[in-house]
Structures are given as structure tokens and as C-alpha cells.
Scaffold this motif. Structure first.
Motif, short mmCIF file in Angstrom:
data_model
loop_
_atom_site.label_atom_id
_atom_site.label_comp_id
_atom_site.label_asym_id
_atom_site.label_seq_id
_atom_site.Cartn_x
_atom_site.Cartn_y
_atom_site.Cartn_z
N ALA A 148 0.83 -1.21 0.00
CA ALA A 148 0.00 0.00 0.00
C ALA A 148 0.86 1.26 0.00
O ALA A 148 1.86 1.34 0.72
CB ALA A 148 -0.92 -0.01 1.22
N ARG A 149 0.48 2.18 -0.82
CA ARG A 149 1.11 3.50 -0.93
C ARG A 149 2.57 3.46 -1.38
O ARG A 149 3.33 4.39 -1.09
CB ARG A 149 0.96 4.27 0.37
CG ARG A 149 -0.49 4.55 0.71
CD ARG A 149 -0.61 5.39 1.97
NE ARG A 149 -1.98 5.53 2.37
CZ ARG A 149 -2.61 4.71 3.22
NH1 ARG A 149 -1.97 3.70 3.76
NH2 ARG A 149 -3.88 4.91 3.52
N THR A 150 3.00 2.39 -2.04
CA THR A 150 4.38 2.34 -2.55
C THR A 150 4.40 2.32 -4.08
O THR A 150 5.46 2.10 -4.67
CB THR A 150 5.13 1.09 -2.04
OG1 THR A 150 4.50 -0.09 -2.54
CG2 THR A 150 5.21 1.07 -0.52
N GLU A 151 3.25 2.55 -4.71
CA GLU A 151 3.15 2.44 -6.17
C GLU A 151 4.17 3.34 -6.88
O GLU A 151 4.88 2.87 -7.79
CB GLU A 151 1.73 2.80 -6.66
CG GLU A 151 0.66 1.89 -6.14
CD GLU A 151 0.03 2.35 -4.83
OE1 GLU A 151 -0.96 1.75 -4.40
OE2 GLU A 151 0.55 3.32 -4.22
N HIS A 152 4.25 4.61 -6.48
CA HIS A 152 5.18 5.54 -7.13
C HIS A 152 6.63 5.11 -6.92
O HIS A 152 7.44 5.15 -7.85
CB HIS A 152 4.97 6.97 -6.59
CG HIS A 152 3.64 7.55 -6.93
ND1 HIS A 152 3.34 8.06 -8.17
CD2 HIS A 152 2.51 7.67 -6.19
CE1 HIS A 152 2.10 8.49 -8.18
NE2 HIS A 152 1.56 8.25 -7.00
N GLN A 153 6.96 4.69 -5.71
CA GLN A 153 8.32 4.25 -5.39
C GLN A 153 8.70 3.02 -6.22
O GLN A 153 9.78 2.96 -6.80
CB GLN A 153 8.40 3.93 -3.90
CG GLN A 153 9.74 3.37 -3.47
CD GLN A 153 9.72 2.92 -2.01
OE1 GLN A 153 8.71 3.03 -1.32
NE2 GLN A 153 10.83 2.39 -1.55
N VAL A 154 7.80 2.03 -6.31
CA VAL A 154 8.07 0.81 -7.08
C VAL A 154 8.26 1.16 -8.55
O VAL A 154 9.19 0.67 -9.20
CB VAL A 154 6.95 -0.23 -6.89
CG1 VAL A 154 7.09 -1.38 -7.88
CG2 VAL A 154 6.94 -0.75 -5.46
N ALA A 155 7.40 2.02 -9.10
CA ALA A 155 7.51 2.40 -10.51
C ALA A 155 8.85 3.07 -10.79
O ALA A 155 9.51 2.78 -11.80
CB ALA A 155 6.35 3.32 -10.89
N THR A 156 9.29 3.93 -9.89
CA THR A 156 10.56 4.61 -10.05
C THR A 156 11.73 3.63 -10.01
O THR A 156 12.66 3.71 -10.83
CB THR A 156 10.74 5.68 -8.93
OG1 THR A 156 9.65 6.60 -9.02
CG2 THR A 156 12.05 6.42 -9.08
N ILE A 157 11.69 2.67 -9.09
CA ILE A 157 12.77 1.68 -8.99
C ILE A 157 12.80 0.79 -10.23
O ILE A 157 13.89 0.52 -10.77
CB ILE A 157 12.62 0.82 -7.71
CG1 ILE A 157 12.83 1.69 -6.46
CG2 ILE A 157 13.60 -0.35 -7.70
CD1 ILE A 157 12.47 1.00 -5.15
#
Length: 184
Positions: free
Chosen positions: A15-24
Motif C-alpha cells: 500500500a502507498r508504494t506504487e510511485h516508489q516501485v515504478a521509479t525503482i
């Protein structure tokens, strides 16, 4: 990086890590897609994932193990124990909608004809039928009483489905008696 034979897959993420995962994933050289839309609350606007808890990634089916080690990734969405590929036309359609700049919003689980309860706002507690979906995220809920229908316009966030629209029953085949020739 687009590899020969690569396909789109949905990744379930924390939850709430979508932007972080996409960036990685992008930094690792993978083609990722995180569709977002903008939610306006009072004077601010924030980017919210169109599919909360999911990021899409284009990868070879044989490289799935490398993706799962990415921080925030829980697993590939699977069907029958195997990662389920997503039709590239579906991804392309969502990309076109997101990139068009057209107002975008999500109606989670709401369908015309559903019996709904209004849970917030001045109509809290009213039960009716979803009869229309209007522009700017407005729903029309009809309440029928004494052979009259009263319709109200409400925010989608205020509504919860009580009973989904019933699937239509197929017409029953004619009985054997109907198919026998008749005699006078």
C-alpha cells in the motif's frame, strides 16, 4: 527496456508504494506503467493511482523472479499459479485515456441498475437504484415510492452497493411439448 517476447504483467505492491516501485523499476531499466489520475480536494490536487496497490511492468515471463525482488513488490498477479499476462491493447487503451488529459475518475464496482445505499452527505441512509452516471463524477440515484420516482444527484464516494444488478436469465428453450406437431 523492451525485450523480445516481453509481455505486460500486473504487480501487486505494498500500500502507498506504487510511485516508489515504478521509479525503482524504471531505474532498473524495465518498462513500467503506473496510471494515475488527479483528485481535487478543496484547493489542492494530488496524483492517485488508478489501480491502487498495482503497478504494471513489461517483462519477459522468464524474468519474473528479478522483478519480485524489487522493494515494495509483493507478487505477480497470477491465474492458475502462473503470472497472468495482460492484453497489450488494454494497457494501450489505459495509456491513451491517461495521456489524453480528459477528466478521469474511477467508479469502483458501481454499475447502472445496482441497488445502492447512500452512506454520506445529506441523503445518508437513503436506498435507491443507480440510474445514471453523469459528468464530473456525479451519480443519479432513484428512489421509487407510491408509483413515483425521486432522483437525486450524489457524489460516488457517498454510495455503497447493496445488491449488484442481477444477471439476465437466458430464455428457456421450448419444452418438448411445444415442438410436437398439433392435430385438430
Amino acid at each position: 527496456m523492451v525485450l523480445e517476447g516481453s509481455e505486460w504483467f500486473a504487480l501487486q505492491v505494498r500500500a502507498r508504494t506504487e510511485h516508489q516501485v515504478a521509479t525503482i523499476l524504471q531505474a532498473k531499466g524495465y518498462e513500467e506503467f503506473l496510471p494515475i489520475y488527479h483528485v481535487k480536494k478543496k484547493s489542492t490536487s494530488r496524483a492517485v493511482p488508478l489501480f491502487p496497490g498495482y503497478v504494471f511492468c513489461r517483462v519477459s515471463p522468464h524474468a519474473c523472479g528479478l522483478i519480485v525482488t524489487t522493494p515494495g513488490v509483493i507478487r505477480f498477479v497470477e491465474f492458475g499459479g502462473r503470472p497472468a499476462a495482460i492484453d497489450p491493447e488494454e494497457i494501450r487503451s489505459i495509456q491513451l485515456i491517461i495521456n489524453s488529459g480528459a477528466p478521469t475518475y474511477v467508479l469502483m464496482g458501481l454499475h447502472l441498475g445496482d441497488r445502492v445505499r447512500i452512506q454520506e452527505g445529506p441523503l445518508r441512509g437513503a436506498i435507491g437504484v443507480l440510474t445514471s452516471i453523469r459528468a464530473k463524477q456525479r451519480l443519479i440515484v432513484s428512489v421509487t415510492m407510491m408509483m413515483r420516482t425521486v432522483a437525486a444527484e450524489v457524489n460516488p464516494e457517498w454510495v455503497a452497493v447493496l445488491a449488484p444488478l442481477s444477471p439476465r436469465k437466458p430464455l428457456s428453450p421450448p419444452s418438448r411439448m411445444d415442438s410436437l406437431p398439433r392435430t385438430a
